[in-house]
Design an enzyme around this catalytic site. Structure first.
Site, PDB file in Angstrom:
ATOM      1  N   PRO A   2       0.827  -1.213   0.000  1.00 49.27           N
ATOM      2  CA  PRO A   2       0.000   0.000   0.000  1.00 49.27           C
ATOM      3  C   PRO A   2       0.860   1.262   0.000  1.00 49.27           C
ATOM      4  O   PRO A   2       1.834   1.366   0.732  1.00 49.27           O
ATOM      5  CB  PRO A   2      -0.783  -0.129   1.310  1.00 49.27           C
ATOM      6  N   GLU A   3       0.479   2.202  -0.855  1.00 46.59           N
ATOM      7  CA  GLU A   3       1.137   3.499  -0.875  1.00 46.59           C
ATOM      8  C   GLU A   3       0.077   4.562  -0.598  1.00 46.59           C
ATOM      9  O   GLU A   3      -1.073   4.243  -0.305  1.00 46.59           O
ATOM     10  CB  GLU A   3       1.866   3.697  -2.207  1.00 46.59           C
ATOM     11  N   LYS A  60       1.800   7.030   4.675  1.00 42.95           N
ATOM     12  CA  LYS A  60       1.153   5.720   4.562  1.00 42.95           C
ATOM     13  C   LYS A  60       0.647   5.236   5.913  1.00 42.95           C
ATOM     14  O   LYS A  60       0.501   4.037   6.147  1.00 42.95           O
ATOM     15  CB  LYS A  60       2.137   4.720   3.940  1.00 42.95           C
ATOM     16  N   TYR A 107      -6.896 -13.316   8.674  1.00 48.93           N
ATOM     17  CA  TYR A 107      -5.754 -12.407   8.767  1.00 48.93           C
ATOM     18  C   TYR A 107      -6.125 -11.077   9.428  1.00 48.93           C
ATOM     19  O   TYR A 107      -5.317 -10.154   9.460  1.00 48.93           O
ATOM     20  CB  TYR A 107      -5.169 -12.141   7.380  1.00 48.93           C
ATOM     21  N   LYS A 167      21.706  16.919  -0.202  1.00 45.92           N
ATOM     22  CA  LYS A 167      21.568  15.467  -0.186  1.00 45.92           C
ATOM     23  C   LYS A 167      22.409  14.824  -1.279  1.00 45.92           C
ATOM     24  O   LYS A 167      22.011  14.800  -2.442  1.00 45.92           O
ATOM     25  CB  LYS A 167      20.097  15.069  -0.359  1.00 45.92           C
TER      26      LYS A 167
END
Length: 400
Positions: A2-3, A60, A107, A167
């Site tokens: 899942p995003e 998320k 589950y 960065k």
């Protein structure tokens, strides 16, 4: 896994179907790997009699505000999912529970029944999710450690450019780090870099302001589009890399060859003809992995918002040499023969189950659905209303 679009779809489903209702029954799984820091009985007692007030998301992570604390929070991990009986949470995975389906699922980690009879369950087959009970989820880890939300709180161009200048790491690794920007996972990172015509190994510090503007716009448009269609992959534009990137198999997108490398510890799909390294990065790349090789990579947990520095690159191994570590489950011969996107849990144990070839409902979310004529028309309509392919094409020209 899942995003942001899937988690946002779950939040919206809770908001639209569950608010203002009282919890009359709660069942929490006896699973200390997923249920974090509280016993099932204490968790259940904290939920009973409470009314759902609102649903929130950052990156998320999702949490439900009740009429009094503590509140349940959900870190989706690799296969976490929200199911509401009789409600299709998102078409991206088969999330509507039918009368003949097992309910609640074996589950299920958290199950609640509301006073109007509606039932909600959070499931996690692979046990990389975390379900917590917190007084203030937004001020506690991991949510407090997250960077700006990629949908709600994206940086300005100047902020983004200034941050990237500091960065000295590959842009793909930086996008995946949840303490920098929260909500971007592996497929979204690949998609926005493809749309922006940026090589995943390009050093973040080398970006011009124009590069930053292009990348930010692609992040915004890809995520806004995916959220608007409730993460229904059949409604994603047909020229997105998404439809062609799964399984690490040779393929093409819009007539251009797709290659696979390991970038930021993750299996990465990109198009060499369009996404080229620039400057000193070209020489560095020649000393490392070859662009036309399929490299077997190990994925890390995107939800871990820790150090911004990427792990040292791992030496490519043959599939026979790749073995699960720690408490990871051993693979069958069939699974070993197929490439997989791995994810590391908080203790360093790696899950080597194949996400794309697994036939359970959790893993079906990654397979692009067949697209009918009507669905294609819908995709074109939504595209005109929000993030459009035309806008992205303009960005491509600007980035060249």
């Amino acid at each position: 896994m899942p995003e942001l679009p899937e988690v946002e779809a779950a939040r919206k489903a809770i908001e639209e179907n569950c608010l203002g209702k009282k919890i009359i029954k709660a069942v929490i799984a006896n699973d200390t790997k997923v249920i974090d820091g509280v016993s099932p009985s204490d968790f259940e007692a904290a939920l009973l009699g409470k009314t759902l007030i609102s649903a929130h998301r950052k990156g998320k992570n999702l949490w439900i505000q009740l009429d009094s604390p503590p509140f349940p929070s959900f870190q989706f991990g690799m296969a976490g999912a929200v199911y509401i009986k009789g409600v299709a949470v998102t078409k991206y995975k088969r999330s509507a529970v039918n009368d003949n389906d097992e309910w609640p699922s074996k589950y299920s980690k958290l199950f609640v029944e509301l006073d109007d009879g509606l039932e909600l369950s959070f499931t996690d087959k692979r046990r990389f999710a975390k379900v917590r009970l917190l007084k203030d989820p937004a001020s506690a880890p991991p949510i407090s450690e997250l960077g700006p939300d990629a949908l709600l709180d994206l940086m300005t161009i100047d902020e983004f450019h200034e941050s990237l200048r500091k960065k000295k790491m590959p842009i793909k690794a930086l996008l995946l780090n949840q303490s920098f920007i929260s909500g971007i996972g592996n497929w979204i990172a690949d998609e926005v870099l493809y749309q922006a015509r940026i090589h995943p190994e390009q050093s973040a510090s080398s970006f011009s302001r124009e590069n930053c503007a292009t990348l930010l716009e692609c992040i915004k448009e890809v995520i806004q589009y995916a959220v608007q269609v409730d993460a229904a992959s059949s409604r994603f534009p047909l020229d997105w890399l998404f439809h062609f990137r799964w399984g690490k198999k040779p393929g093409n997108v819009n007539g251009k060859k797709i290659n696979f490398i390991t970038s930021g510890g993750r299996t990465t799909a990109y198009v060499p003809e369009l996404q080229k390294l620039s400057g000193d990065q070209t020489k560095k790349r020649k000393k490392g992995e070859k662009d036309d090789e399929e490299v077997e990579g190990e994925d890390v947990d995107d939800n871990n918002a820790s150090s911004l520095e990427p792990e040292a690159p791992k030496t490519a191994k043959s599939k026979r040499e790749l073995k699960p570590r720690g408490r990871g489950k051993r693979l069958s011969a069939k699974q070993k023969s197929k490439g997989s996107d791995d994810e590391e849990d908080n203790n360093g144990a790696t899950n080597n189950a194949n996400d794309e070839d697994d036939e359970d409902e959790e893993s079906q979310k990654k397979k692009p659905e067949s697209i009918s004529t009507d669905e294609y028309a819908n995709a074109k309509t939504v595209s005109n209303e929000t993030a459009t392919n035309g806008n992205i094409k303009k960005l491509k020209k600007k980035a060249k």
